[in-house]
Design a protein around this motif. Structure first.
Motif, short mmCIF file in Angstrom:
data_model
loop_
_atom_site.label_atom_id
_atom_site.label_comp_id
_atom_site.label_asym_id
_atom_site.label_seq_id
_atom_site.Cartn_x
_atom_site.Cartn_y
_atom_site.Cartn_z
N THR A 215 2.35 7.30 -0.34
CA THR A 215 1.97 6.72 -1.62
C THR A 215 2.03 5.21 -1.51
N PRO A 216 0.92 4.50 -1.59
CA PRO A 216 0.95 3.03 -1.62
C PRO A 216 1.57 2.54 -2.93
N ASN A 217 1.83 1.23 -3.02
CA ASN A 217 2.39 0.69 -4.25
C ASN A 217 1.33 0.62 -5.35
N LEU A 218 1.74 0.17 -6.53
CA LEU A 218 0.88 0.28 -7.71
C LEU A 218 -0.32 -0.65 -7.72
N VAL A 219 -0.37 -1.63 -6.82
CA VAL A 219 -1.59 -2.42 -6.70
C VAL A 219 -2.46 -1.89 -5.57
N ASN A 220 -1.84 -1.45 -4.49
CA ASN A 220 -2.62 -0.98 -3.35
C ASN A 220 -3.20 0.41 -3.53
N ASP A 221 -2.70 1.16 -4.53
CA ASP A 221 -3.27 2.50 -4.79
C ASP A 221 -4.30 2.49 -5.91
N ALA A 222 -4.60 1.31 -6.46
CA ALA A 222 -5.61 1.11 -7.52
C ALA A 222 -5.07 1.40 -8.92
N HIS A 223 -3.82 1.78 -9.05
CA HIS A 223 -3.28 2.09 -10.39
C HIS A 223 -3.35 0.87 -11.30
N ASP A 224 -2.89 -0.27 -10.81
CA ASP A 224 -2.89 -1.50 -11.61
C ASP A 224 -4.06 -2.42 -11.27
N THR A 225 -4.94 -1.95 -10.38
CA THR A 225 -6.04 -2.81 -9.92
C THR A 225 -7.36 -2.06 -10.04
N ASP A 226 -8.17 -2.04 -8.99
CA ASP A 226 -9.47 -1.39 -9.07
C ASP A 226 -9.95 -0.99 -7.68
N VAL A 227 -11.16 -0.47 -7.61
CA VAL A 227 -11.71 0.02 -6.35
C VAL A 227 -11.86 -1.11 -5.34
N THR A 228 -12.23 -2.30 -5.78
CA THR A 228 -12.37 -3.43 -4.86
C THR A 228 -11.05 -3.74 -4.19
N PHE A 229 -9.97 -3.73 -4.96
CA PHE A 229 -8.64 -4.03 -4.42
C PHE A 229 -8.21 -2.97 -3.41
N VAL A 230 -8.32 -1.70 -3.79
CA VAL A 230 -7.88 -0.64 -2.90
C VAL A 230 -8.77 -0.56 -1.66
N SER A 231 -10.02 -0.94 -1.78
CA SER A 231 -10.91 -0.99 -0.61
C SER A 231 -10.41 -2.02 0.40
N ALA A 232 -9.93 -3.16 -0.11
CA ALA A 232 -9.38 -4.18 0.78
C ALA A 232 -8.12 -3.67 1.45
N TRP A 233 -7.30 -2.93 0.70
CA TRP A 233 -6.09 -2.36 1.31
C TRP A 233 -6.44 -1.35 2.39
N LEU A 234 -7.42 -0.52 2.14
CA LEU A 234 -7.82 0.48 3.15
C LEU A 234 -8.34 -0.20 4.41
N SER A 235 -9.07 -1.28 4.25
CA SER A 235 -9.57 -2.02 5.43
C SER A 235 -8.41 -2.60 6.24
N TYR A 236 -7.40 -3.08 5.53
CA TYR A 236 -6.23 -3.65 6.20
C TYR A 236 -5.32 -2.57 6.81
N TRP A 237 -5.09 -1.47 6.06
CA TRP A 237 -4.04 -0.53 6.43
C TRP A 237 -4.56 0.72 7.13
N LEU A 238 -5.48 1.45 6.49
CA LEU A 238 -5.89 2.75 7.04
C LEU A 238 -6.82 2.64 8.22
N GLU A 239 -7.83 1.79 8.12
CA GLU A 239 -8.83 1.76 9.18
C GLU A 239 -8.23 1.43 10.55
N PRO A 240 -7.30 0.46 10.68
CA PRO A 240 -6.67 0.25 12.00
C PRO A 240 -5.84 1.45 12.45
N LEU A 241 -5.19 2.13 11.51
CA LEU A 241 -4.35 3.27 11.89
C LEU A 241 -5.17 4.45 12.41
N LEU A 242 -6.41 4.54 11.99
CA LEU A 242 -7.25 5.62 12.51
C LEU A 242 -7.46 5.50 14.02
N ASN A 243 -7.25 4.29 14.55
CA ASN A 243 -7.39 4.05 15.99
C ASN A 243 -6.05 3.99 16.70
#
Length: 498
Positions: A215-243
């Motif tokens: 569970t990401p925090n309340l800004v990185n999971d889009a709860h307090d933010t939006d799709v643009t914000f969580v998309s940036a988090w996914l680019s930073y966090w998930l996409e590198p981990l897939l490799n």
């Protein structure tokens, strides 16, 4: 009904209106960081791998409160979907957030229709029981949780804007494991509910367990933010981990999902992608459309006409049934065994020879309803937690798990009571005050030693709370309800069932 829905929706809308700009909380996804507050407790022990039929590790990552169409419009989500299977049929099971998290762990949300604090009794079984019965290792990683096994909300310095004061990045309601006293009261379990500094250490030590909740925090999971914000988090966090092969190898399945959609007036379909090395190459970049299809300028259109059969239905209960099917686990005898709403992932069912049930369109339930279900987590329409269906057969084929010494299997129905009107405290809202501050994972100590030490601490908290206990009787049935301390959570005799 509409007023209740709007009342529960307004707080989420208020959070969503907060304008914030993404910044990485750490130097890399597997780097420790002071922004995560709690330092690592050291890595988990490397556990033997229990082979699964389709994958050996399952990782589920939960995001917040976003309509399918909103996520589908993001180029980042589109890019991620091309690497896996987009489940255009996948659904939350109710509103708001917390009951969806609980449902995915217990096969039921027990009438919960809000985000209040609940403490489900120790004999309420969960996926943890099923995993441990087959020695499948597990852990939950909660971003910005201050220490392992923490059972409250937590505010800290705003790392996105230090001049703005403190910010509540971590909420207990998004941490399903700790809501179950069977986890929170047991140090060997509670200390597996960890933070993101622990995550970094566990990945780098090749100690990531086989069943992982993130569970990401309340800004990185889009709860307090939006799709643009969580998309940036996914680019930073998930996409590198897939490799990163310590996170994702050819026997890893990763589920990226949302807890619920944001529009309470439509079916609760959420954007969900299956990723990882376990996804067959020929299925990457495909859609699994079994419940409804998304089209331009439309919300959700049924694949089949109303009088025709639909396909199998995926919900958060499918996460449970698929896990059970993969490792040949038992079940909980709740909605995880309801084949109408708990289909096994289609690619996996094809590999394991499991046949999903295909309901008619009329059988498919509305999954956006809220506050109207009786249960232990609905004080206005309260019932005890009823016995599971002990004769149910889940997708794993194993027996139904329940505590035979404290479960009245004949209690399958109960007349709902309004505890508020009766001036009674809901026992499932009483905090038993389990705490593990200062406790660390110590791979050189025996689990029994850790358990004994923490049990003394928990016992002291229980004694303190019990001294303030009061009792009163419900006029309907003379059911005794204790309030205060852990006695409240353990009272009601047969009412506190599996």
């Amino acid at each position: 009904m509409l007023s209740l829905v709007l009342a529960s929706l307004l707080p989420a809308l208020a959070h969503a209106q907060t304008v914030q700009t993404f910044a990485p909380p750490a130097a890399c996804p597997v780097c420790v960081s002071g922004n995560y507050t709690g330092m690592s407790n050291g890595s988990l022990p490397v556990a033997p791998v229990v082979a699964g039929k389709s994958y050996d590790r399952f990782i589920t990552i939960w995001l917040e409160n976003t309509d399918f169409a909103s996520a589908a419009a993001s180029s980042v989500f589109q890019s991620i979907a091309k690497q896996g299977i987009l489940l255009t049929n996948y659904n939350g099971v109710t509103h708001p957030s917390e009951p969806n998290y609980v449902a995915a762990m217990a096969g039921d949300f027990f009438g919960m229709g809000d985000d209040n604090n609940y403490y489900l009794p120790s004999n309420v079984s969960s996926m943890v029981d099923l995993l441990e019965a087959k020695n499948v290792s597990w852990a939950s990683y909660q971003e910005n949780m201050p220490y392992d096994g923490f059972a409250g909300d937590y505010a800290q310095t705003n790392y996105l804007n230090a001049s703005a004061g403190s910010y509540t990045y971590y909420k207990r309601k998004h941490n399903p494991h700790i809501i179950f006293n069977s986890v929170a009261s047991n140090p060997n379990r509670a200390l597996r509910v960890r933070n993101f500094n622990d995550f970094a250490v566990d990945v780098n030590a090749s100690a990531l367990p086989q069943h992982v909740w993130i569970t990401p925090n309340l800004v990185n999971d889009a709860h307090d933010t939006d799709v643009t914000f969580v998309s940036a988090w996914l680019s930073y966090w998930l996409e590198p981990l897939l490799n990163n092969t310590q996170f994702n190898n050819n026997r890893t399945l990763i589920q990226l999902t949302f807890d619920e959609n944001e529009s309470y007036t439509i079916q609760n379909t959420v954007y969900t992608v299956l990723l990882g090395g376990a996804v067959p190459e020929n299925l990457r970049g495909t859609n699994d459309s079994t419940f409804c299809e998304w089209h331009a300028n439309e919300l959700c259109r049924r694949v089949a006409a109303p009088e025709s059969p639909a396909d199998s239905v995926d919900t958060h209960y499918s996460m449970m049934s698929s896990t059970q099917n993969n490792w040949g686990l038992g079940s909980l005898g709740r909605q995880d065994t309801n084949k109408t709403v708990a289909a096994v992932w289609n690619f996996q069912a094809n590999q394991t020879g499991y046949t999903n049930y295909v309901p008619s369109a009329a059988e498919i339930p509305m999954l956006n309803l809220t506050t109207i279900f009786p249960g232990a987590a609905n004080t206005g329409i309260w019932t005890p937690i009823l016995a599971p269906n002990v004769s149910a057969v889940g997708a794993g084929g194993g027996s139904v798990f329940y505590n035979s010494s404290s479960t009245n299997t004949s209690l399958t129905s109960y007349t709902a009571q309004n505890l508020t009107a009766m001036n009674l405290v809901n026992p499932d809202t009483i905090n038993p005050n389990y705490t593990y501050v200062g406790f660390n994972v110590d791979n050189t100590s025996s689990p029994a030693a850790i358990s004994a030490s923490s049990a003394q601490h928990a016992s002291a908290a229980a004694t303190s709370g019990a001294s303030a206990a009061t009792t009163s009787k419900a006029s309907a049935g003379e059911k005794t309800v204790a309030t205060g301390g852990v006695l409240g959570a353990l009272a009601l005799g047969l009412a506190m069932l599996l």
